[in-house]
Design a protein around this motif. Sequence first.
Motif, mmCIF file in Angstrom:
data_model
loop_
_atom_site.group_PDB
_atom_site.id
_atom_site.type_symbol
_atom_site.label_atom_id
_atom_site.label_comp_id
_atom_site.label_asym_id
_atom_site.label_seq_id
_atom_site.Cartn_x
_atom_site.Cartn_y
_atom_site.Cartn_z
ATOM 1 N N MET A 1 -11.793 4.312 -20.530
ATOM 2 C CA MET A 1 -11.343 4.777 -21.837
ATOM 3 C C MET A 1 -12.362 4.443 -22.927
ATOM 4 O O MET A 1 -12.650 5.263 -23.805
ATOM 5 N N ARG A 2 -12.915 3.262 -22.871
ATOM 6 C CA ARG A 2 -13.896 2.851 -23.873
ATOM 7 C C ARG A 2 -15.173 3.687 -23.775
ATOM 8 O O ARG A 2 -15.760 4.049 -24.797
ATOM 9 N N ARG B 1 -14.431 7.081 -25.396
ATOM 10 C CA ARG B 1 -14.365 7.000 -26.863
ATOM 11 C C ARG B 1 -15.753 6.848 -27.468
ATOM 12 O O ARG B 1 -16.058 7.443 -28.517
ATOM 13 N N ASP C 1 -17.785 10.029 -29.795
ATOM 14 C CA ASP C 1 -17.455 9.537 -31.129
ATOM 15 C C ASP C 1 -17.646 10.618 -32.180
ATOM 16 O O ASP C 1 -16.865 10.715 -33.131
ATOM 17 N N PHE D 1 -14.659 13.001 -32.041
ATOM 18 C CA PHE D 1 -13.495 12.380 -32.682
ATOM 19 C C PHE D 1 -13.639 12.447 -34.196
ATOM 20 O O PHE D 1 -12.665 12.706 -34.913
ATOM 21 N N VAL E 1 -4.940 11.926 -26.966
ATOM 22 C CA VAL E 1 -5.448 11.490 -25.666
ATOM 23 C C VAL E 1 -4.248 11.080 -24.821
ATOM 24 O O VAL E 1 -3.467 10.210 -25.221
ATOM 25 N N PHE F 1 -8.353 3.553 -28.477
ATOM 26 C CA PHE F 1 -8.138 4.774 -29.263
ATOM 27 C C PHE F 1 -7.330 4.454 -30.511
ATOM 28 O O PHE F 1 -6.199 4.915 -30.687
ATOM 29 N N GLU F 2 -7.906 3.664 -31.373
ATOM 30 C CA GLU F 2 -7.259 3.391 -32.651
ATOM 31 C C GLU F 2 -7.239 4.658 -33.503
ATOM 32 O O GLU F 2 -8.183 5.441 -33.498
ATOM 33 N N THR G 1 -5.739 7.318 -33.055
ATOM 34 C CA THR G 1 -5.666 8.539 -32.244
ATOM 35 C C THR G 1 -4.311 8.583 -31.566
ATOM 36 O O THR G 1 -3.818 7.570 -31.070
ATOM 37 N N ILE H 1 -1.755 8.797 -28.855
ATOM 38 C CA ILE H 1 -1.745 8.520 -27.419
ATOM 39 C C ILE H 1 -0.475 9.116 -26.827
ATOM 40 O O ILE H 1 0.614 8.974 -27.389
#
Length: 705
Positions: free
Chosen positions: A395-396, A399, A403, A406, A414, A541-542, A544, A546
Amino acid sequence: MNGTGENSTPTTFDHHEIQQNPQNPNPQIPNPNPNPNNFSHSNSHHYHHISQPQQQQQSNRRPRGFAVTAGNSSGSSDGKGRREREKEKERTKLRERHRRAITSRMLSGLRQYGNFPLPARADMNDVLAALAREAGWMVEPDGTTYRSSPPPSQLGGLPVRSSESPLSASSLKNCSMKASLNCQPAVLGIDENLSPASLDSVVVTEMETKSEKYSTSNIDSPESFEAHQLIQHVQSDFREDDYSGTPCVPVYIKLQSGIVNSYCQLVDPDGIRQELKHLKSLNVYGVVVDCWWGIVEGWTPQKYMWLGYRELFMIIREFQLKVQVVLAFHEYGGSDSGNVFISLPHWVLEIGKDNQDIFFTDREGRRNTECLSWGIDKERVLRGRTGIEVYFDFMRSFRSEFDDIFGDGLITAVEIGLGASGELKFPSFPERLGWRYPGVGEFQAILLVSPCRASFDFLHWCHRARYLQQNLRKAAKLRGHSFWARGPDNAGNYNSRPPETGFFCEKGDYESYFGRFFLNWYAQMLIDHADNVLSLASLAFEETQIVVKIPAVYWWYKTPSHAAELTAGYYNPTNRDGYSPVFEVLRKHSVTMKFVCPRSYIHCRENDESSADPESLSWQVLNTAWDYGLTVAGQNGDPCFDRGEHVKMVETSKPNNDPDRRHFSFFVFQLPSPFVQRTYCFSELDNFIKNMHGENGCHQEPAQV
């Protein structure tokens, strides 16, 4: 003299129908269409041998119709008379086609929107009988009709229902789709989407009785007038402003999974552009893209390949569509996959050869490689990483890689895959291991026999399924009953049915002290897995949205145990709400709940033995989620719906009778893999999207290029 057209209605005579009378030079010829209300006759040609005297008698009969005109014309030849008779046949065929088209639409509307159980080739008697029963009349098999209850006007406005019809006649009036009755083409023709078997009974034609092209045809037959009158009545009951005041539910289309190959390369960019162009013309809000763990990190741990997905996102941005991304941590492939197979990463499968406990295990010890076992969420068995660390690193990486996308606002949500098929559930229904609907499924990775009964089996199982088994032993010890560290030995197999088992049957062991302990532990494993993964997803995913997908396990819902839900991990028998603990975790992490909406009960009536109840399950799941304050979304379970299912899906997405005006935040429409079916779904999709978006549509700001 029989016509040779596809949909012609030839005149056929049986030899026994021609009455031979030597005193009468003109035999009585039967009516070529003795029952004008019969719509179930065949289009195939029948030739009956007629003797020479009979042929002479037929030739001496008085001519009718255009033959009269041809015979009275001076100097007219036999060829001209033959042409006139052929013209009359063509006009007869046109009248018959028109009548069949009206009847076909009428029957289709009654089946789809009124749920009348009419046969595939019903005649007008069947229609009249069904309508009479719906109005409260009794219709005997011989046609005797009489009223068994007071007229509807004397019932104080209460609807009259018949035990033979599942829905009331008001279903036609309350149905919010204007359906195909207002949307038929103005040209007489055959719908190419229909199967060859139905071409002889369904013809798409103009609804209006006055057509300049066929003004010479007499189409005012009683049956045509009645059918046209009924269709006009149904049309008048549909409101023009059905969705004028409803909120917008954005519709996303799920793209196929095979567009990126195992080396993360985009397979067919031009084909993708064509499909996106088509979707854009339908005014869809965006698309859904599956990002497969088995592709991106397929070959080497922590080496991520995103090139194919970046190219795909750039193409989507060209069409100014939004994107929802699914981080898929499961295997893909099956009967509906279109010959596409995506496994877990190869390096994970290599680990599994030496340590098969990283996968779920059924009661016979067979391994399921569809997804990783939740028993290793906190076990460092994946090259020094735990299960949730592997998910978090993936996930990281996503992201960080995207970027810029996003930042442009292209990605709106997501979705995190949390189990089999990307849904939050145990893999208790694996078709590759023999499960078939409506089997109850099997509990995963549990001991089947008590250690005091078979110590060797106990030690063997502890070695084979040690991660979840260790957790179960710890829970049993805390409860004070160490011998409960096992699974039920009377829960049947994948294809068992509740009455056949001692655990799921009525008043079975699922209600015992041991049964309640085991089911609580089993459901808690599902909840803990969701909590562990979503805790890290919220960090990756701050700001964002989920999404978590909840399955629709609707078979055996009418039984007390709800057996299929129990094996899937939802402790939801009739006396307990098994979805509230799950939704508490989703609310804790501010997650959107996406429910896989099943088809209506009409789809399941032929499977009554499964005790399925999709509508009641949907009502429970959706209302519980809304009561917990969750944002709710939906996705179709079957790849393609017909128009009647579209109506129900719109009503489910934004129910008119909800006083709080709650509705889905978005809806994901999944198209089938075969091209022909996708084409059919596209033709039905336009009207569905318009109804979901409402009168004013869903407005979005164009993605920044």
